[in-house]
Motif scaffolding. Structure first.
Motif, mmCIF file in Angstrom:
data_model
loop_
_atom_site.group_PDB
_atom_site.id
_atom_site.type_symbol
_atom_site.label_atom_id
_atom_site.label_comp_id
_atom_site.label_asym_id
_atom_site.label_seq_id
_atom_site.Cartn_x
_atom_site.Cartn_y
_atom_site.Cartn_z
ATOM 1 N N GLN A 155 14.369 4.723 -2.198
ATOM 2 C CA GLN A 155 13.489 5.708 -2.744
ATOM 3 C C GLN A 155 12.192 5.891 -2.145
ATOM 4 O O GLN A 155 11.474 4.955 -2.662
ATOM 5 N N ALA A 156 11.685 7.235 -1.151
ATOM 6 C CA ALA A 156 10.867 6.903 -0.818
ATOM 7 C C ALA A 156 9.236 8.146 -1.628
ATOM 8 O O ALA A 156 9.962 8.764 -2.559
ATOM 9 N N ARG A 157 7.840 7.634 -1.321
ATOM 10 C CA ARG A 157 6.779 7.780 -1.911
ATOM 11 C C ARG A 157 5.876 8.193 -1.432
ATOM 12 O O ARG A 157 5.848 9.266 -0.904
ATOM 13 N N GLU A 158 6.259 7.595 0.226
ATOM 14 C CA GLU A 158 5.876 8.192 1.437
ATOM 15 C C GLU A 158 6.751 8.174 2.443
ATOM 16 O O GLU A 158 7.219 7.456 2.779
ATOM 17 N N VAL A 159 6.632 9.309 3.397
ATOM 18 C CA VAL A 159 6.990 9.609 5.428
ATOM 19 C C VAL A 159 5.962 9.946 5.831
ATOM 20 O O VAL A 159 6.064 10.681 5.464
ATOM 21 N N PHE A 168 6.422 17.464 1.797
ATOM 22 C CA PHE A 168 7.874 17.862 1.632
ATOM 23 C C PHE A 168 8.630 18.824 3.087
ATOM 24 O O PHE A 168 9.706 18.485 3.352
ATOM 25 N N TYR A 209 14.706 11.319 -0.578
ATOM 26 C CA TYR A 209 12.661 11.705 -0.834
ATOM 27 C C TYR A 209 12.669 13.590 -1.173
ATOM 28 O O TYR A 209 13.851 13.541 -1.158
ATOM 29 N N HIS A 210 11.408 13.527 -2.046
ATOM 30 C CA HIS A 210 11.432 14.280 -2.844
ATOM 31 C C HIS A 210 10.629 15.574 -2.971
ATOM 32 O O HIS A 210 9.613 14.963 -2.091
ATOM 33 N N MET A 260 6.422 15.038 -2.937
ATOM 34 C CA MET A 260 5.788 14.957 -1.843
ATOM 35 C C MET A 260 4.865 15.604 -1.379
ATOM 36 O O MET A 260 5.439 16.747 -0.978
ATOM 37 N N GLY A 313 8.424 3.314 0.581
ATOM 38 C CA GLY A 313 9.213 3.180 -1.152
ATOM 39 C C GLY A 313 9.987 2.257 -1.637
ATOM 40 O O GLY A 313 9.342 1.243 -1.456
ATOM 41 N N VAL A 371 7.953 4.958 6.790
ATOM 42 C CA VAL A 371 8.755 5.230 5.536
ATOM 43 C C VAL A 371 8.380 3.937 4.292
ATOM 44 O O VAL A 371 8.746 3.004 4.961
#
Ligand code: 4AD
Ligand code: MG
Length: 461
Positions: free
Chosen positions: A90-94, A59, A52-53, A56, A75, A73
């Motif tokens: 590769q997550a877009r949303e957690v 974060f 995750y980045h 978000m 992604g 999760v």
């Protein structure tokens, strides 16, 4: 939500696609701009890494999560040919479904089985117990399949009972009476006619006697349910509450019984090897190094057979190796059972024709007048895993034996009736389900193959 199992089994379908998983955080690592979460969702042995980045919104919330938190999760699943795991998200949303407190008892280190027993509600989240309880579930299913494929009828025998199947007096009493306040007779005995059922009752030690009645109607039946024993044996192989599978066959003798038992064990081993390869290979690496070879050998070799009398001759010659010395008439202890199966035969062995004095009242008396048509199956690492027999089908012999053993005839009238109304030669056995799971996994303590173990001085959770 997609399962991690599905991702592993059909990975080609999901690579580079958008997916959503839900699971529990096994470990977390974060740096300034991104982080990693390892998530396990309980559907597959392997976990899944999530990247995750800081792009978000949440974060910081994610980075502050503790091990044990529940997350959802979404992604892209991307291949990671360089890494240990074949892919990651590769997550877009957690989304944080449920945070976990900082005192979560399962941290990313090896905990001892003893410690994990004290948190039986959380231990199924560890690798070992994920593997144990998945194998337990699969094995239950495999046993049902084995018997159903052969036309055996599944009978639900009662848990509360008025008879003692094994005649060993190791029953847990069931009562609604306040035993202190209930008037006693001259000898201090409680009057159970005042009790809920109007008689003395207990939790069953075995479904066999009821099972036999159904075998005398359906030919082949099996039971599969909980049984209870108030044995004061604090060992790694005894539980006060355990599950038993008990097939019973009409028109079958001891030989038929052994053939069924051998086919059944081989069937479940094959089933588990085929359907839980990741779990078995985990046990083989971390719990019991010889497990896989041993199981494979069992499937491809014939079980040994020996009579009790022959076994005793072998054991007597080795009495210097045993704590309890053996002679004809002694009950075999675990050390003797293991010696036979591990040192002498090096595979499962059926021991037959035990002295009648050390076996239950219902076993068929042999012509020699001193042994009965009993069979125990012993396996390496455990000892006795199955106990069974051909049953006494002669009314007079059965009644005489019951009287010798001081059993109350009125508690067993239904059982005697079977010998008056179309009695047949018949046989059956009981497989200890937990011992079977120990055998399949290499786990060394019965407390670690039953979700919430009940043993002497332990009934937690
Ligand atoms: O040998 P057992 O006592 O046999 C019977 O109960 C017969 N009525 C079975 C039958 O013929 N239908 O118990 C059968 C198996 C044992 O071989 C062992 O695997 C398991 O049940 N067992 C236990 N497992 C865990 N904890 C205990 N306290 C057990 N006692 C027996
Ligand atoms: Mg036994």
């Amino acid at each position: 939500l997609i399962t991690i199992r599905e991702l592993y089994k059909n990975r080609e379908e999901y690579l580079d696609k958008d997916i959503t998983i839900g699971g529990w955080v096994r470990s977390l690592r974060d740096s300034k701009a991104f982080g990693f979460i390892v998530v396990n969702d309980g559907t597959f042995f392997e976990p899944l890494q999530v990247v995750y980045h800081d792009t978000m919104d949440n974060f910081d919330e994610i980075s502050r999560l503790n091990v044990g938190a529940a997350v959802i999760v979404t992604g892209t699943l991307v291949a990671t040919p360089q890494a240990k795991q074949p892919f990651e998200i590769q997550a877009r949303e957690v989304e944080v479904e449920g945070a976990s407190a900082p005192d979560y008892p399962l941290q990313k280190k090896r905990h001892s089985f003893e410690y994990l027993r004290t948190i039986a509600h959380l231990r199924p989240r560890t690798n070992t117990f994920q593997a144990v309880f998945r194998v337990r579930s699969l094995t239950a299913y495999a046993l049902h399949r084995f018997f159903q494929e052969r036309g055996f009828v599944y009978v639900h025998t009662p848990i509360i009972t008025g008879s003692d199947c094994e005649g060993a007096g190791e029953m847990f009493r069931v009562t609604t009476l306040d035993l202190e306040d209930t008037p006693k007779d001259g000898q201090g005995n409680v009057d159970y006619s005042r009790d809920f059922f109007g008689k003395e009752t207990s939790l069953t030690v075995s479904g066999q006697l009821n099972g036999e009645t159904y075998a005398q109607a359906f030919r082949n039946i099996y039971t599969f349910g909980p049984t209870f024993r108030a044995e004061n044996s604090n060992t790694t192989r005894h539980a006060a509450e355990f599950w038993m599978i008990e097939p019973e066959m009409a028109f079958a003798d001891l030989d038929d019984n052994m053939m069924l038992a051998e086919a059944m064990l081989k069937y479940v081993i094959n089933y588990v090897l085929e359907n839980a390869p990741e779990e078995i290979s985990f046990f083989n690496s971390f719990v019991d190094k010889g497990l896989l070879d041993r199981l494979k050998n069992v499937v491809s070799s014939e079980f040994a057979r020996v009579t009790y009398t022959e076994a005793v001759e072998i054991l007597e010659k080795n009495n210097d190796k045993f704590e309890y010395k053996v002679s004809w008439g002694t009950d075999l202890q675990t050390e003797h059972e293991r010696y036979l199966t591990e040192e002498v035969y090096k595979r499962p062995v059926f021991v037959t024709d035990y002295p009648k004095e050390i076996k239950a009242f219902y076993m068929k008396q042999n012509d020699d007048g001193r042994t009965v048509a009993a069979v125990d199956c012993l396996v390496p690492g455990i000892g006795e895993i199955i106990g069974g027999s051909q049953r006494e089908d002669d009314y007079d012999k059965l009644l005489a034996r019951m009287k010798e053993m001081d059993l109350k005839e009125e508690d067993y009238e239904f059982y005697l009736d079977l010998r008056r109304y179309g009695s047949t030669r018949h046989s059956g056995f009981g497989l200890g389900f937990e011992r079977c799971i120990m055998y399949l996994t290499g786990m060394g303590n019965i407390r670690d193959v039953i979700p919430f173990p009940r043993t002497v001085n332990n009934c937690e959770l």
